[in-house]
Design an enzyme around this catalytic site. Sequence first.
Site, PDB file in Angstrom:
ATOM      1  N   VAL A   1      -8.604   2.118   3.921  1.00 26.80           N
ATOM      2  CA  VAL A   1      -8.140   1.141   2.701  1.00 26.80           C
ATOM      3  C   VAL A   1      -6.716   0.135   2.958  1.00 26.80           C
ATOM      4  O   VAL A   1      -7.088  -0.603   3.444  1.00 26.80           O
ATOM      5  CB  VAL A   1      -8.669   1.668   1.404  1.00 26.80           C
ATOM      6  CG1 VAL A   1      -7.598   0.163   0.963  1.00 26.80           C
ATOM      7  CG2 VAL A   1      -9.832   1.861   1.148  1.00 26.80           C
ATOM      8  N   GLY A   2      -6.002   1.391   3.339  1.00 25.07           N
ATOM      9  CA  GLY A   2      -4.225   0.461   4.345  1.00 25.07           C
ATOM     10  C   GLY A   2      -4.929  -0.369   4.994  1.00 25.07           C
ATOM     11  O   GLY A   2      -3.805  -1.447   6.150  1.00 25.07           O
TER      12      GLY A   2
ATOM     13  N   LYS B   1       0.954  -1.207  -0.440  1.00 27.67           N
ATOM     14  CA  LYS B   1       0.277  -0.211   0.054  1.00 27.67           C
ATOM     15  C   LYS B   1       1.227   1.219   0.480  1.00 27.67           C
ATOM     16  O   LYS B   1       1.492   1.500   1.176  1.00 27.67           O
ATOM     17  CB  LYS B   1      -1.234   0.121   1.101  1.00 27.67           C
ATOM     18  CG  LYS B   1      -1.774   1.372   1.316  1.00 27.67           C
ATOM     19  CD  LYS B   1      -2.844   1.096   0.159  1.00 27.67           C
ATOM     20  CE  LYS B   1      -3.572   2.973   0.925  1.00 27.67           C
ATOM     21  NZ  LYS B   1      -2.539   4.280   0.973  1.00 27.67           N
TER      22      LYS B   1
ATOM     23  N   GLU C   1       9.615  15.434  15.605  1.00 22.90           N
ATOM     24  CA  GLU C   1      10.229  15.662  14.455  1.00 22.90           C
ATOM     25  C   GLU C   1       9.862  16.849  12.908  1.00 22.90           C
ATOM     26  O   GLU C   1       8.070  16.296  13.467  1.00 22.90           O
ATOM     27  CB  GLU C   1       9.307  14.319  13.868  1.00 22.90           C
ATOM     28  CG  GLU C   1      10.460  14.038  12.438  1.00 22.90           C
ATOM     29  CD  GLU C   1      10.186  12.098  11.800  1.00 22.90           C
ATOM     30  OE1 GLU C   1      10.944  12.106  11.593  1.00 22.90           O
ATOM     31  OE2 GLU C   1       8.770  11.974  12.444  1.00 22.90           O
TER      32      GLU C   1
ATOM     33  N   GLU D   1       9.386   1.546  11.328  1.00 23.98           N
ATOM     34  CA  GLU D   1      10.588   2.281  11.291  1.00 23.98           C
ATOM     35  C   GLU D   1       9.672   3.396  11.789  1.00 23.98           C
ATOM     36  O   GLU D   1       9.138   3.911  10.476  1.00 23.98           O
ATOM     37  CB  GLU D   1      10.866   1.684  10.105  1.00 23.98           C
ATOM     38  CG  GLU D   1      13.034   2.810   9.751  1.00 23.98           C
ATOM     39  CD  GLU D   1      12.917   4.372   9.673  1.00 23.98           C
ATOM     40  OE1 GLU D   1      12.255   5.340  10.282  1.00 23.98           O
ATOM     41  OE2 GLU D   1      11.742   4.292   8.434  1.00 23.98           O
TER      42      GLU D   1
ATOM     43  N   CYS E   1      13.308  10.480   7.734  1.00 24.30           N
ATOM     44  CA  CYS E   1      13.886  10.840   9.485  1.00 24.30           C
ATOM     45  C   CYS E   1      14.767  10.713  10.074  1.00 24.30           C
ATOM     46  O   CYS E   1      15.078  10.497  11.089  1.00 24.30           O
ATOM     47  CB  CYS E   1      13.062   9.179   9.267  1.00 24.30           C
ATOM     48  SG  CYS E   1      13.507   7.772   8.507  1.00 24.30           S
TER      49      CYS E   1
END
Length: 495
Positions: free
Chosen positions: A227-228, A190, A399, A266, A300
């Site tokens: 959906v994912g 996805k 972040e 991750e 990241c």
Amino acid sequence: MAEPRAQGDFVPERRMLIDGELVESSSGAEFDNLNPATEQVLGQAADGTKEDMGRAIASGRRAFDESDWATNHSLRKRCLEQLQEAVESEREQLRAELVAEAGAPVAVTYMAQLEWPLADAFSWPAKMIDKFPWERQLPDGELLGMTSKRVVRKEPVGLVGAIVPWNFPFEVTANKLGPILAMGNTVVLKPAPDTPWNATRLGRLITEKTDIPPGVVNVVTSSDHLVGEELTLDPRVDMISFTGSTATGKRIMARGAATLKKVFLELGGKSAMVVCDDADLAAVLPTAAAGVCMHAGQGCALQTRVLLPRSRYDEGVEILTAVMKSIPYGDPTDPTVLSGPQISAVQRDRVQGHIDRAVEQGARLVLGGGRPAHLPKGYFIEPTLFADVDNSMSIAQEEVFGPVLAVIAYEDDDDAVRIANDSAYGLSGGVFSASHDRAMAIASRIRTGSVGVNGGLWYGADSPYGGYKASGIGRQNGIEGLEQYSETKALGWPA
């Protein structure tokens, strides 16, 4: 519908891959793929539904349970080698596509955006199929008056749901697919709705140029994140492999708990670069400025906190200011540009919010801080430098995912380590010193999944990547990454 039309230097694939066929959405709907540098519509991708995801999951489950994919090492090796060759055959189209849909500066595609993963993300796992320790012998056991032969075997997990972010979409996808397939799993991929085409391109190449059996790889695109989420809820999915934000990673863990799915996560980072008082600041600090601006700071593992010794703080800020003033940013098709647009208006506004809060909390805005006046179109943020940052400030703890650098003063090595570790995250970092031993000693105390020492690079398909604390669970790539996509079975029988 008409076939996809050429978009500059590439032809996009808007269809999904389900059960070995390139298909439209079951609803017939499509969604727009935007160029973040121009805000123009590039074209469309199939807007997959929950029903489409259900078909993809059923296909992946069937391919794992009913074919010999899980046990046929030679087939898997051949298919990964074919996929490597297929992607290489469309390397330049893929490069142009990533520049267009991800807003990636073309210069960055010669690094982690394309060239680095293309070098070994499929080929290294393919080679490891013959080298991986699939079985190991244990000494004979003596229990209940019987001698038993014992072995430990590694077997595939099953069906993996792979959920990919928009910042380095091909890099993350390739480094998921390679190990997942090498270990004998099937997968439903996805991609992020912001960057669907690089994934659908892989789907087309799989059908056209590899012997990968139907159902082994499925690609479902959708504008709807729910959906994912079907991947995390469906009991037919054995594992979720997710790269993205920490907030979404927590949600995936919670949703997957009902069926006790294995997870690889991750997640985010707020990595620190520790610059020692004996370092050559003029040589070291330009890499800090360039690194945080690469791909508009949308990485990241980027080192977004620079820790400078108080004795050389003003000198360091002066160097960083001069370098960041000269960072080329703007049109990602310009080969001299390092910093392109944010991926969307939402992301641009989020970065601006972080900048505004930093000013409110007392950080000194040295450079940048807003939208560039000369770029009225596109989701751009100026390269931005903050000094006099306290590590308790939001700009040092959260972040940002934008071209924003925070400079923090420290007293001694112990203080630098304390500040570096004073974070919810633990993904990466860097240490610079004229003394290798000193730099290694500091690096060993920083609680992160990777550390670059004096500019050394740890990246590669054979190098495990992931983080401590809120930066995730597990490792991608390396032997550890292969093992992650496997189950362990112990067997014993009378000698």
